[in-house]
Enzyme design. Structure first.
Site, PDB file in Angstrom:
ATOM      1  N   ASP A 157      -4.366  15.872 -41.182  1.00 49.14           N
ATOM      2  CA  ASP A 157      -5.047  16.754 -42.136  1.00 49.14           C
ATOM      3  C   ASP A 157      -5.678  15.961 -43.282  1.00 49.14           C
ATOM      4  O   ASP A 157      -6.812  16.220 -43.688  1.00 49.14           O
ATOM      5  CB  ASP A 157      -4.064  17.792 -42.698  1.00 49.14           C
ATOM      6  CG  ASP A 157      -3.401  18.597 -41.590  1.00 49.14           C
ATOM      7  OD1 ASP A 157      -3.914  18.574 -40.463  1.00 49.14           O
ATOM      8  OD2 ASP A 157      -2.372  19.238 -41.869  1.00 49.14           O
ATOM      9  N   TYR A 209       8.751  22.884 -37.587  1.00 49.80           N
ATOM     10  CA  TYR A 209       7.872  21.716 -37.449  1.00 49.80           C
ATOM     11  C   TYR A 209       8.706  20.437 -37.378  1.00 49.80           C
ATOM     12  O   TYR A 209       8.527  19.600 -36.489  1.00 49.80           O
ATOM     13  CB  TYR A 209       6.904  21.672 -38.637  1.00 49.80           C
ATOM     14  CG  TYR A 209       5.917  20.537 -38.593  1.00 49.80           C
ATOM     15  CD1 TYR A 209       4.695  20.691 -37.957  1.00 49.80           C
ATOM     16  CD2 TYR A 209       6.204  19.317 -39.189  1.00 49.80           C
ATOM     17  CE1 TYR A 209       3.783  19.653 -37.911  1.00 49.80           C
ATOM     18  CE2 TYR A 209       5.299  18.267 -39.151  1.00 49.80           C
ATOM     19  CZ  TYR A 209       4.085  18.442 -38.514  1.00 49.80           C
ATOM     20  OH  TYR A 209       3.187  17.412 -38.464  1.00 49.80           O
TER      21      TYR A 209
HETATM   22  C1  GLA Z   1       0.248  20.343 -39.578  1.00 51.19           C
HETATM   23  C2  GLA Z   1       0.524  18.904 -40.006  1.00 51.19           C
HETATM   24  C3  GLA Z   1      -0.308  17.916 -39.216  1.00 51.19           C
HETATM   25  C4  GLA Z   1      -0.234  18.166 -37.719  1.00 51.19           C
HETATM   26  C5  GLA Z   1      -0.434  19.650 -37.402  1.00 51.19           C
HETATM   27  C6  GLA Z   1      -0.191  19.974 -35.964  1.00 51.19           C
HETATM   28  O1  GLA Z   1      -1.045  20.713 -39.942  1.00 51.19           O
HETATM   29  O2  GLA Z   1       0.267  18.733 -41.377  1.00 51.19           O
HETATM   30  O3  GLA Z   1       0.070  16.598 -39.525  1.00 51.19           O
HETATM   31  O4  GLA Z   1       0.965  17.674 -37.183  1.00 51.19           O
HETATM   32  O5  GLA Z   1       0.421  20.485 -38.173  1.00 51.19           O
HETATM   33  O6  GLA Z   1      -1.135  19.354 -35.172  1.00 51.19           O
END
Ligand code: GLA
Length: 369
Positions: A157, A209
């Site tokens: 991101d 996550y």
């Molecule tokens: C979030 C995290 C990223 C990535 C996405 C999934 O946005 O901040 O680093 O892992 O999830 O692709």
């Protein structure tokens, strides 16, 4: 914007949508995101002391006041932790007044937090002439989120928010942060990318996550490899019996998703949108069944879009809520939106929001106004 401060610098940074390559940035994979038009602005003024004052144009009555020597990773707080984390990660020693004006929808899986971090990082880098490169700034913004805020996000991101270019998707190699711009002109092919915000709030701090990331790291450890990037599908199949079923499924998502990104680059380059759509659909199935980060609202948006004629559709971002994307023929966008709205209503879900966005530029300095 208000006249709370006459800034020395204004920087902005965008949110993002990921075309394909989900949950593989921390496995040193390839990802293919692009920046959306919605941006977050940071207006910053240097102070003559070590005080830090932060406020948001969206909540202009709350001013958060602290100082450089009180910065402490892991301290309690709200959205301002992202700003403080960046000041800390960049090693800024001077007090600042900061006003944030955020236009990236919050909790929609469009990376409002990276937009915030990167706008502040880009502005501070300019104001204090720190000389960090875009790669270094991405790593420092990630450090702020990992260490200061305590969210174990990957590097996608922040990288795209800093390095994106309008008109292109950004192929990012998460091993070394090398990038390649892949022209992404859907309009010329009569297509649009519809973003469907399910209105189910997602937060990476919620634990799902981190658990997924841990499963991937556990596989890497058990197989004694550097990262899942180093594992081919046939090698994974050979080691299937060494892994618990759940970890095997998480790794299968990662290995197949990395391969899909490279195929998607070929499909985009050849303007083969049927192939791209199929890869996007496969990505969703893998995230839903192997990685298990989808939710009923995301599945409903994706299934409905595909049943009404979308070329491809999938959930994006961390999952458990947030947004889905659908690649659609421009003439079909209205009927797909109303079918999704109706399907949500029938299932008793909240009313979804729809956006479209062209690939936009990464962080930049804005004129002082
Ligand atoms: C979030 C995290 C990223 C990535 C996405 C999934 O946005 O901040 O680093 O892992 O999830 O692709």
């Amino acid at each position: 914007m208000s006249d709370w401060l006459a800034p020395d610098v204004i920087a902005s940074a965008p949110g993002r949508v990921n075309l394909i390559g989900e949950h593989i940035d921390f496995s040193q994979g390839f990802v293919l995101p692009f920046a959306i038009a919605d941006r977050t602005y940071a207006r910053i003024r240097k102070r003559g002391d070590q005080i830090i004052r932060i406020r948001s144009a969206q909540r202009s009555n709350d001013i958060i006041t602290t100082s450089i020597n009180q910065l402490a990773p892991g301290s309690d707080g709200d959205w301002e932790q992202y700003v403080l984390g960046v000041i800390w990660a960049l090693g800024i020693q001077n007090g600042v007044d900061i006003e944030i004006d955020g236009h990236v929808p919050l909790g929609a899986g469009l990376s409002s937090s990276a937009a915030l971090e990167c706008a502040v990082a880009f502005a501070l880098n300019n104001l204090f002439a720190c000389g960090y490169s875009l790669k270094e700034l991405a790593l420092l913004a990630q450090k702020a989120e990992n260490k200061y805020v305590g969210v174990p996000c990957g590097i996608m991101d922040q990288s795209v928010s800093l390095m994106a270019k309008s008109g292109s998707a950004l192929l990012l190699d998460c091993r070394d942060l090398e990038t390649r711009l892949i022209p992404f002109d859907l309009a010329a092919s009569g297509l649009q990318l519809l973003i469907i915000d399910t209105q189910v709030q997602h937060a990476l701090v919620d634990g799902g996550y981190a658990q997924r990331r841990q499963s991937c790291e556990s596989v890497v450890e058990k197989l004694a490899i550097v990262s899942l990037r180093d594992l081919s599908y046939s090698e994974l199949e050979e080691t299937k019996n060494l892994l618990p079923e759940e970890e095997y499924k998480r790794a299968r998502h990662s290995v197949t998703e990395i391969a899909r990104v490279l195929k998607a680059v070929d499909a985009l380059t050849n303007k083969d949108f049927t192939a791209l759509g199929q890869l996007i659909n496969e990505s969703h199935r893998s995230l839903r069944d192997d990685y298990e980060v989808s939710c009923p609202e995301l599945n409903c948006a994706v299934d409905t879009a595909i049943s009404i004629g979308a070329v491809g559709a999938r959930m994006v971002g961390g999952g458990f809520g947030g947004s889905a994307i659908a690649l659609v023929k421009t003439g079909e966008i209205a009927s797909i939106q109303s079918a999704i709205k109706e399907a949500f209503a029938r299932s008793g879900f909240d009313v979804p929001r729809f956006f479209t966005s062209l690939p936009s530029d990464g962080a930049r300095i804005e004129p002082l106004t």
